[in-house]
Design an enzyme around this catalytic site. Structure first.
Site, mmCIF file in Angstrom:
data_model
loop_
_atom_site.group_PDB
_atom_site.id
_atom_site.type_symbol
_atom_site.label_atom_id
_atom_site.label_comp_id
_atom_site.label_asym_id
_atom_site.label_seq_id
_atom_site.Cartn_x
_atom_site.Cartn_y
_atom_site.Cartn_z
ATOM 1 C CG HIS A 1 112.859 14.040 41.858
ATOM 2 N ND1 HIS A 1 111.600 14.394 42.311
ATOM 3 C CD2 HIS A 1 113.010 14.627 40.641
ATOM 4 C CE1 HIS A 1 111.019 15.160 41.407
ATOM 5 N NE2 HIS A 1 111.858 15.317 40.395
ATOM 6 C CG LEU B 1 110.714 16.461 55.294
ATOM 7 C CD1 LEU B 1 111.983 15.616 55.264
ATOM 8 C CD2 LEU B 1 109.742 15.932 56.332
ATOM 9 N N GLY C 1 114.640 23.062 50.207
ATOM 10 C CA GLY C 1 114.036 23.284 48.893
ATOM 11 C C GLY C 1 113.226 22.096 48.404
ATOM 12 C CG ASN D 1 113.610 13.080 47.694
ATOM 13 O OD1 ASN D 1 112.711 12.253 47.898
ATOM 14 N ND2 ASN D 1 113.488 14.033 46.770
ATOM 15 N NE ARG E 1 102.891 21.997 54.812
ATOM 16 C CZ ARG E 1 103.188 21.041 53.935
ATOM 17 N NH1 ARG E 1 104.333 20.426 53.995
ATOM 18 N NH2 ARG E 1 102.342 20.722 52.986
HETATM 19 C C1 GAR Z 1 109.192 7.530 43.022
HETATM 20 O O1 GAR Z 1 109.293 7.500 41.621
HETATM 21 C C2 GAR Z 1 109.979 8.702 43.583
HETATM 22 O O2 GAR Z 1 111.094 9.021 42.815
HETATM 23 C C3 GAR Z 1 108.943 9.812 43.517
HETATM 24 O O3 GAR Z 1 107.758 9.194 43.919
HETATM 25 C C4 GAR Z 1 107.771 7.838 43.472
HETATM 26 C C5 GAR Z 1 107.342 6.948 44.612
HETATM 27 O O4 GAR Z 1 107.090 5.653 44.191
HETATM 28 N N1 GAR Z 1 109.306 10.919 44.339
HETATM 29 C C6 GAR Z 1 109.106 12.191 43.999
HETATM 30 O O5 GAR Z 1 108.525 12.527 42.988
HETATM 31 C C7 GAR Z 1 109.661 13.221 44.993
HETATM 32 N N2 GAR Z 1 109.511 14.529 44.480
HETATM 33 P P1 GAR Z 1 106.909 4.469 45.235
HETATM 34 O O6 GAR Z 1 105.885 4.930 46.279
HETATM 35 O O7 GAR Z 1 106.407 3.308 44.427
HETATM 36 O O8 GAR Z 1 108.247 4.188 45.851
#
Ligand code: GAR
Length: 177
Positions: free
Chosen positions: A98, A82, A132, A96, A54
């Site tokens: 979430h 990462l 994290g 990020n 990684r």
């Molecule tokens: C989004 O809802 C984002 O918040 C989530 O993945 C989705 C991506 O959607 N991220 C996580 O869960 C990070 N832990 P997209 O590819 O349509 O933008």
């Protein structure tokens, strides 16, 4: 210039593009990520199997982004953790998005877990990234109701509509720093 990391559908990437933000490059851990097909700016996949580990993969990805002029990284549905090899190259410059009110429900299955837990309120969070899982200082958060009869799909769609406003707004503010 912004570099966006994606793993999936790419609707948040689309929102960043539509907001007219200066995106120089898009990278992914998957060469079949549908998000990569959305844009006409340079894209590149960095599959783990092509590297020793990684750290080597993350180092290559960071170097490529740097070579494209990237100084702010946005994780828009990027589903790999990462390593320090990457984080050290963009200090305090990785954000990020979430689909929960962090610190509640971090991880890759946040929406399913919120439905299973029976919460009545969810949300979208934009935060700075550290080592994290979905941790790091919160920059912006917005609440989203969970409605009677919601499935993970219906709730996720409602959260994404909020993410598509919140993420570009925070990124625009960071670009103006
Ligand atoms: C989004 O809802 C984002 O918040 C989530 O993945 C989705 C991506 O959607 N991220 C996580 O869960 C990070 N832990 P997209 O590819 O349509 O933008």
């Amino acid at each position: 210039m912004i570099g966006v990391l994606v793993s999936g559908e790419g609707t948040n990437l689309q929102a960043l593009v539509d907001a007219g933000l200066p995106i120089a490059a898009v990278a992914s851990n998957r060469d079949d990520a549908p998000a990569l097909a959305r844009v006409s700016i340079p894209t590149r996949a960095f599959e783990l199997g092509d590297y020793d580990d990684r750290a080597a993969r993350d180092e290559a990805m960071a170097e490529w982004l740097r070579a494209q002029g990237v100084d702010l990284v946005v994780l828009a549905g990027y589903m790999h953790l990462l390593t320090p090899a990457f984080l050290e190259r963009f200090p305090a410059a990785i954000v990020n998005v979430h689909p929960s009110l962090l610190p509640s429900f971090p991880g890759a299955h946040a929406v399913e877990e919120q439905i299973a837990a029976g919460v009545t309120e969810s949300g979208a969070t934009v935060h700075l990234v550290d080592e994290g899982i979905d941790s790091g200082p919160i920059l912006a958060q917005e609440r989203v109701p969970v409605l009677e009869g919601d499935t993970p799909a219906t709730l996720h769609a409602r959260i994404k509509r909020v993410e598509h406003e919140l993420l570009p707004k925070v990124v625009r503010d960071l670009c103006a720093r």
